[in-house]
Design a protein around this motif. Structure first.
Motif, PDB file in Angstrom:
ATOM      1  N   ARG A  97       0.515  -1.213  -0.165  1.00  0.00           N
ATOM      2  CA  ARG A  97       0.113   0.131   0.124  1.00  0.00           C
ATOM      3  C   ARG A  97       0.637   1.060  -0.060  1.00  0.00           C
ATOM      4  NH1 ARG A  97      -0.942   3.497   3.766  1.00  0.00           N
ATOM      5  NH2 ARG A  97      -0.343   1.769   5.232  1.00  0.00           N
ATOM      6  N   LYS A  98       1.398   1.483   0.839  1.00  0.00           N
ATOM      7  CA  LYS A  98       2.867   2.140   0.874  1.00  0.00           C
ATOM      8  C   LYS A  98       3.625   2.779  -0.034  1.00  0.00           C
ATOM      9  CE  LYS A  98       3.711   2.287   6.360  1.00  0.00           C
ATOM     10  NZ  LYS A  98       4.448   2.150   7.360  1.00  0.00           N
ATOM     11  N   GLU A  99       4.095   1.411  -0.600  1.00  0.00           N
ATOM     12  CA  GLU A  99       4.690   1.464  -2.338  1.00  0.00           C
ATOM     13  C   GLU A  99       3.913   1.666  -3.043  1.00  0.00           C
ATOM     14  OE1 GLU A  99       6.862  -2.313  -2.816  1.00  0.00           O
ATOM     15  OE2 GLU A  99       8.023  -2.059  -1.496  1.00  0.00           O
ATOM     16  N   SER A 100       2.584   1.598  -3.552  1.00  0.00           N
ATOM     17  CA  SER A 100       1.594   1.864  -3.972  1.00  0.00           C
ATOM     18  C   SER A 100       1.408   3.883  -4.153  1.00  0.00           C
ATOM     19  CB  SER A 100       0.394   1.471  -4.704  1.00  0.00           C
ATOM     20  OG  SER A 100       0.360   0.169  -4.599  1.00  0.00           O
ATOM     21  N   GLU A 101       1.258   4.070  -2.852  1.00  0.00           N
ATOM     22  CA  GLU A 101       0.671   5.488  -2.790  1.00  0.00           C
ATOM     23  C   GLU A 101       2.347   6.333  -3.141  1.00  0.00           C
ATOM     24  OE1 GLU A 101      -0.365   5.771   1.421  1.00  0.00           O
ATOM     25  OE2 GLU A 101      -2.235   4.643   1.241  1.00  0.00           O
ATOM     26  N   ALA A 102       2.974   5.735  -3.149  1.00  0.00           N
ATOM     27  CA  ALA A 102       4.436   6.160  -3.695  1.00  0.00           C
ATOM     28  C   ALA A 102       4.700   6.819  -5.163  1.00  0.00           C
ATOM     29  CB  ALA A 102       5.418   5.972  -2.696  1.00  0.00           C
ATOM     30  N   LEU A 103       4.406   5.613  -5.225  1.00  0.00           N
ATOM     31  CA  LEU A 103       4.250   5.109  -6.849  1.00  0.00           C
ATOM     32  C   LEU A 103       3.351   6.360  -7.763  1.00  0.00           C
ATOM     33  CD1 LEU A 103       5.025   1.461  -7.203  1.00  0.00           C
ATOM     34  CD2 LEU A 103       6.726   3.771  -8.021  1.00  0.00           C
ATOM     35  N   LEU A 104       2.095   6.075  -6.825  1.00  0.00           N
ATOM     36  CA  LEU A 104       1.136   7.066  -7.888  1.00  0.00           C
ATOM     37  C   LEU A 104       0.852   8.895  -7.406  1.00  0.00           C
ATOM     38  CD1 LEU A 104      -2.260   5.185  -6.288  1.00  0.00           C
ATOM     39  CD2 LEU A 104      -1.963   5.599  -8.802  1.00  0.00           C
ATOM     40  N   ALA A 105       1.810   9.241  -6.316  1.00  0.00           N
ATOM     41  CA  ALA A 105       2.257  10.548  -5.833  1.00  0.00           C
ATOM     42  C   ALA A 105       3.210  10.183  -6.782  1.00  0.00           C
ATOM     43  CB  ALA A 105       2.734  10.664  -4.248  1.00  0.00           C
ATOM     44  N   ALA A 106       4.172  10.021  -6.958  1.00  0.00           N
ATOM     45  CA  ALA A 106       5.077  10.343  -8.168  1.00  0.00           C
ATOM     46  C   ALA A 106       4.765  10.646  -9.373  1.00  0.00           C
ATOM     47  CB  ALA A 106       6.374   9.522  -8.237  1.00  0.00           C
ATOM     48  N   ALA A 107       3.960   9.729  -9.663  1.00  0.00           N
ATOM     49  CA  ALA A 107       3.299   9.943 -11.068  1.00  0.00           C
ATOM     50  C   ALA A 107       2.142  11.144 -11.633  1.00  0.00           C
ATOM     51  CB  ALA A 107       1.935   8.374 -11.561  1.00  0.00           C
ATOM     52  N   GLU A 108       1.605  11.286 -10.075  1.00  0.00           N
ATOM     53  CA  GLU A 108       0.679  12.494 -10.217  1.00  0.00           C
ATOM     54  C   GLU A 108       1.581  13.509 -10.565  1.00  0.00           C
ATOM     55  OE1 GLU A 108      -1.702  11.894  -6.454  1.00  0.00           O
ATOM     56  OE2 GLU A 108      -3.121  10.861  -7.805  1.00  0.00           O
ATOM     57  N   LYS A 109       2.905  13.473  -9.732  1.00  0.00           N
ATOM     58  CA  LYS A 109       3.952  14.841  -9.854  1.00  0.00           C
ATOM     59  C   LYS A 109       4.108  15.092 -10.749  1.00  0.00           C
ATOM     60  CE  LYS A 109       8.026  16.618  -7.527  1.00  0.00           C
ATOM     61  NZ  LYS A 109       8.149  16.395  -6.763  1.00  0.00           N
ATOM     62  N   THR A 110       4.501  13.625 -11.340  1.00  0.00           N
ATOM     63  CA  THR A 110       5.398  13.941 -13.270  1.00  0.00           C
ATOM     64  C   THR A 110       4.397  14.680 -13.780  1.00  0.00           C
ATOM     65  OG1 THR A 110       6.759  11.727 -12.009  1.00  0.00           O
ATOM     66  CG2 THR A 110       6.309  12.420 -15.026  1.00  0.00           C
ATOM     67  N   VAL A 111       3.080  13.623 -13.692  1.00  0.00           N
ATOM     68  CA  VAL A 111       1.640  14.402 -14.753  1.00  0.00           C
ATOM     69  C   VAL A 111       1.436  15.462 -14.665  1.00  0.00           C
ATOM     70  CG1 VAL A 111      -0.413  13.953 -15.161  1.00  0.00           C
ATOM     71  CG2 VAL A 111       0.936  12.061 -15.418  1.00  0.00           C
ATOM     72  N   ALA A 112       1.804  16.390 -13.176  1.00  0.00           N
ATOM     73  CA  ALA A 112       1.021  17.982 -13.158  1.00  0.00           C
ATOM     74  C   ALA A 112       2.619  18.717 -13.698  1.00  0.00           C
ATOM     75  CB  ALA A 112       0.997  18.138 -11.386  1.00  0.00           C
ATOM     76  N   GLU A 113       3.582  18.146 -13.300  1.00  0.00           N
ATOM     77  CA  GLU A 113       5.447  18.584 -14.126  1.00  0.00           C
ATOM     78  C   GLU A 113       4.738  18.607 -15.133  1.00  0.00           C
ATOM     79  OE1 GLU A 113       8.039  16.687 -12.527  1.00  0.00           O
ATOM     80  OE2 GLU A 113       7.627  17.883 -10.865  1.00  0.00           O
ATOM     81  N   ALA A 114       4.493  17.938 -16.297  1.00  0.00           N
ATOM     82  CA  ALA A 114       4.440  17.615 -17.887  1.00  0.00           C
ATOM     83  C   ALA A 114       3.125  18.890 -18.105  1.00  0.00           C
ATOM     84  CB  ALA A 114       4.287  16.097 -18.130  1.00  0.00           C
ATOM     85  N   GLU A 115       2.113  18.534 -17.199  1.00  0.00           N
ATOM     86  CA  GLU A 115       0.939  19.735 -18.043  1.00  0.00           C
ATOM     87  C   GLU A 115       1.231  21.075 -17.553  1.00  0.00           C
ATOM     88  OE1 GLU A 115      -1.920  18.644 -15.379  1.00  0.00           O
ATOM     89  OE2 GLU A 115      -2.670  16.748 -16.993  1.00  0.00           O
ATOM     90  N   SER A 116       2.369  21.923 -16.632  1.00  0.00           N
ATOM     91  CA  SER A 116       2.726  22.000 -16.627  1.00  0.00           C
ATOM     92  C   SER A 116       3.343  23.096 -17.370  1.00  0.00           C
ATOM     93  CB  SER A 116       3.119  22.344 -14.950  1.00  0.00           C
ATOM     94  OG  SER A 116       3.401  23.832 -15.229  1.00  0.00           O
ATOM     95  N   ALA A 117       4.421  21.993 -17.591  1.00  0.00           N
ATOM     96  CA  ALA A 117       6.016  22.466 -19.542  1.00  0.00           C
ATOM     97  C   ALA A 117       4.495  22.875 -20.127  1.00  0.00           C
ATOM     98  CB  ALA A 117       6.150  20.917 -18.811  1.00  0.00           C
ATOM     99  N   ALA A 118       3.974  21.875 -20.470  1.00  0.00           N
ATOM    100  CA  ALA A 118       3.213  21.812 -22.054  1.00  0.00           C
ATOM    101  C   ALA A 118       2.212  23.829 -21.640  1.00  0.00           C
ATOM    102  CB  ALA A 118       1.749  20.274 -21.918  1.00  0.00           C
TER     103      ALA A 118
END
Length: 196
Positions: A97-118
């Motif tokens: 659960r902890k690893e899933s939450e960390a991966l999801l948070a990292a993925a969400e952060k990456t998506v947010a950064e990519a959207e911001s960059a776009a």
């Protein structure tokens, strides 16, 4: 028997960085990172479900049979084994659960950064396009002003030519002069300005 996670996955780096390319992030690299993160989340989710199924199987009460005299402590040992299995299953579930939450948070952060960059790339492209349009409009205005100035000068030249024709009798063709004498020199007029 179903396998659990074969080896522990390394936790994602808390601060993943992507190289900047052309006013943004490399979209393929971000997409690849998100794809890998989603696969990890899927693996951890499968491991969690497997652990839950194993735990559910381990919790099914065994039928009570009369214990033979030599196996008096067997029930207590089985209870200890079940307790250890429950503890391990809970730990595996918590870790997944902890690893899933960390991966999801990292993925969400990456998506947010990519959207911001776009979005920033889009804003920069709009600014660049507006600058090009503004420059083109300025150049067109300058060309129109030059065109008007040339037309004004041509108009003044035509006026001077008409005035000269009127002053010297209309026909200025030297072959039409029968006497062979050159006509009188015209008065010096203002010089005709050359087109700039």
């Amino acid at each position: 028997m179903e396998n659990t996670v074969s080896e522990p996955e390394a936790a994602p780096e808390p601060d993943v960085r992507f190289p900047m390319v052309l006013r943004g992030y490399d979209r393929r690299q971000v997409d690849e990172y998100v794809r890998i993160a989603e696969k990890r989340v899927d693996r951890h989710e499968k491991a969690r479900r497997v652990a839950e199924r194993r735990l559910a199987k381990a919790q099914v009460p065994a039928p009570r049979a009369p214990e033979p005299d030599g196996a008096a402590g067997l029930g207590k040992r089985i209870e200890k084994i079940l307790q250890v299995a429950k503890t391990e299953a809970a730990e595996i579930k918590d870790q997944a659960r902890k690893e899933s939450e960390a991966l999801l948070a990292a993925a969400e952060k990456t998506v947010a950064e990519a959207e911001s960059a776009a979005a920033e790339t889009d804003r920069a492209a709009q600014r660049d396009a507006q600058l090009v349009i503004s420059r083109a409009e300025d150049e067109a205005a300058a060309i129109r002003a030059t065109h008007r100035a040339v037309l004004d000068q041509l108009g003044r030249i035509v006026d001077v030519v008409e005035e000269l024709r009127e002053r010297f009798g209309g026909d200025t063709d030297p072959d039409a002069d029968a006497g062979g004498e050159s006509p009188a020199e015209p008065e010096t007029a203002d010089p005709v300005p050359s087109p700039a």
